[in-house]
Design a protein around this motif. Structure first.
Motif, short mmCIF file in Angstrom:
data_model
loop_
_atom_site.label_atom_id
_atom_site.label_comp_id
_atom_site.label_asym_id
_atom_site.label_seq_id
_atom_site.Cartn_x
_atom_site.Cartn_y
_atom_site.Cartn_z
N LEU A 168 -8.42 -82.35 50.97
CA LEU A 168 -9.19 -82.09 52.01
C LEU A 168 -9.97 -80.80 51.73
O LEU A 168 -11.34 -80.80 51.74
N ASP A 169 -9.38 -79.75 51.04
CA ASP A 169 -9.94 -78.46 50.79
C ASP A 169 -10.97 -78.61 49.60
O ASP A 169 -12.12 -78.30 49.60
N ASP A 170 -10.61 -79.64 48.81
CA ASP A 170 -11.47 -80.03 47.57
C ASP A 170 -12.87 -80.93 48.23
O ASP A 170 -13.76 -80.51 47.74
N LEU A 171 -12.57 -81.71 49.03
CA LEU A 171 -13.73 -82.29 49.83
C LEU A 171 -14.42 -81.43 50.56
O LEU A 171 -15.81 -81.33 50.45
N GLN A 172 -13.95 -80.34 51.28
CA GLN A 172 -14.70 -79.46 51.96
C GLN A 172 -15.46 -78.50 51.11
O GLN A 172 -16.60 -78.29 51.36
N SER A 173 -14.97 -78.33 49.78
CA SER A 173 -15.66 -77.38 48.92
C SER A 173 -17.06 -78.19 48.27
O SER A 173 -17.94 -77.65 48.18
N LYS A 174 -16.70 -79.55 47.97
CA LYS A 174 -18.05 -80.13 47.69
C LYS A 174 -18.93 -80.49 48.85
O LYS A 174 -20.32 -80.51 48.36
N LEU A 175 -18.70 -80.61 50.07
CA LEU A 175 -19.43 -80.77 51.22
C LEU A 175 -20.13 -79.42 51.18
O LEU A 175 -21.65 -79.65 51.52
N ALA A 176 -19.29 -78.24 51.09
CA ALA A 176 -20.34 -76.98 51.13
C ALA A 176 -21.22 -76.90 50.13
O ALA A 176 -22.54 -76.56 50.43
N ALA A 177 -21.15 -77.39 49.20
CA ALA A 177 -22.01 -77.52 47.62
C ALA A 177 -23.07 -78.24 48.03
O ALA A 177 -24.35 -77.81 48.10
N ALA A 178 -23.20 -79.37 48.72
CA ALA A 178 -23.92 -80.38 49.08
C ALA A 178 -25.03 -79.76 50.40
O ALA A 178 -26.04 -79.77 50.23
N LYS A 179 -24.05 -79.15 51.29
CA LYS A 179 -24.85 -78.34 52.37
C LYS A 179 -25.68 -77.09 51.48
O LYS A 179 -26.89 -76.91 52.01
N ALA A 180 -25.52 -76.47 50.62
CA ALA A 180 -25.95 -75.26 50.15
C ALA A 180 -27.39 -75.99 49.41
O ALA A 180 -28.45 -75.29 49.51
N LYS A 181 -26.99 -76.97 48.63
CA LYS A 181 -28.15 -77.64 48.20
C LYS A 181 -29.24 -78.40 48.93
O LYS A 181 -30.42 -78.19 48.72
N ALA A 182 -28.73 -78.65 50.31
CA ALA A 182 -29.76 -79.50 50.94
C ALA A 182 -30.37 -78.25 51.79
O ALA A 182 -31.65 -78.49 52.28
N ALA A 183 -29.97 -77.08 52.02
CA ALA A 183 -30.66 -75.90 52.50
C ALA A 183 -31.86 -75.66 51.75
O ALA A 183 -32.73 -75.19 52.23
N GLN A 184 -31.79 -75.74 50.35
CA GLN A 184 -32.90 -75.54 49.53
C GLN A 184 -33.96 -76.48 49.65
O GLN A 184 -35.20 -76.10 49.45
N SER A 194 -38.24 -82.72 43.45
CA SER A 194 -37.78 -83.40 42.70
C SER A 194 -36.59 -83.19 42.22
O SER A 194 -35.46 -83.75 42.16
N ASN A 195 -36.65 -82.20 41.42
CA ASN A 195 -34.99 -81.42 40.87
C ASN A 195 -34.19 -81.12 42.03
O ASN A 195 -33.04 -81.66 41.85
N VAL A 196 -34.56 -80.51 43.06
CA VAL A 196 -33.60 -80.58 44.35
C VAL A 196 -33.23 -81.78 44.85
O VAL A 196 -31.77 -81.89 45.09
N THR A 197 -33.77 -82.83 45.22
CA THR A 197 -33.28 -84.15 45.58
C THR A 197 -32.54 -84.70 44.50
O THR A 197 -31.59 -85.31 44.92
N LYS A 198 -32.68 -84.69 43.22
CA LYS A 198 -31.93 -85.22 42.31
C LYS A 198 -30.67 -84.48 42.28
O LYS A 198 -29.53 -85.18 42.21
N GLU A 199 -30.56 -83.00 42.17
CA GLU A 199 -29.32 -82.63 42.26
C GLU A 199 -28.41 -82.67 43.53
O GLU A 199 -27.25 -83.00 43.27
N LEU A 200 -29.22 -82.82 44.64
CA LEU A 200 -28.46 -83.32 45.97
C LEU A 200 -28.00 -84.60 45.76
O LEU A 200 -26.84 -85.06 46.23
N ASP A 201 -28.70 -85.69 45.29
CA ASP A 201 -28.35 -87.29 45.00
C ASP A 201 -26.99 -87.27 44.22
O ASP A 201 -26.06 -87.77 44.43
#
Length: 94
Positions: free
Chosen positions: A43-59, A69-76
């Motif tokens: 779950l800590d690993d999942l939370q870390s991945k979720l935090a990375a996705a949230k950071a990218k989404a903030a962009q 297009s680069n941001v959405t590609k990275e987020l996907d």
């Protein structure tokens, strides 16, 4: 898909995944110590991945049309990895 619609879709997915992680953590309280320790690491690993996705989404908010297009590609890509990790965790915990 419009940028607003994509943003809303991403935010909804992030909320859904956060709820899954939070729910899994709550269910761990009744588990044995060994099971809880292993699951907490996952779950800590999942939370870390979720935090990375949230950071990218903030962009998304600040992304120019050229960067969009680069941001959405990275987020996907982050969502794909996170989705796989979530499915793996929950298929092993059922």
């Amino acid at each position: 898909m419009s940028s607003d619609a994509y943003r809303q879709k991403v935010e909804a997915k992030l909320d859904e995944y956060q709820a899954k992680v939070d729910g899994a953590r709550a269910r761990l309280k009744g588990a044995s110590a060994d099971a809880r320790l292993d699951a907490e690491k996952q779950l800590d690993d999942l939370q870390s991945k979720l935090a990375a996705a949230k950071a990218k989404a903030a962009q998304l908010t600040d992304a120019s049309e050229d960067a969009w297009s680069n941001v959405t590609k990275e987020l996907d890509e982050k969502f794909s990895g996170f989705t796989s990790a979530v499915k793996s965790f929950f298929s092993g915990s059922d």
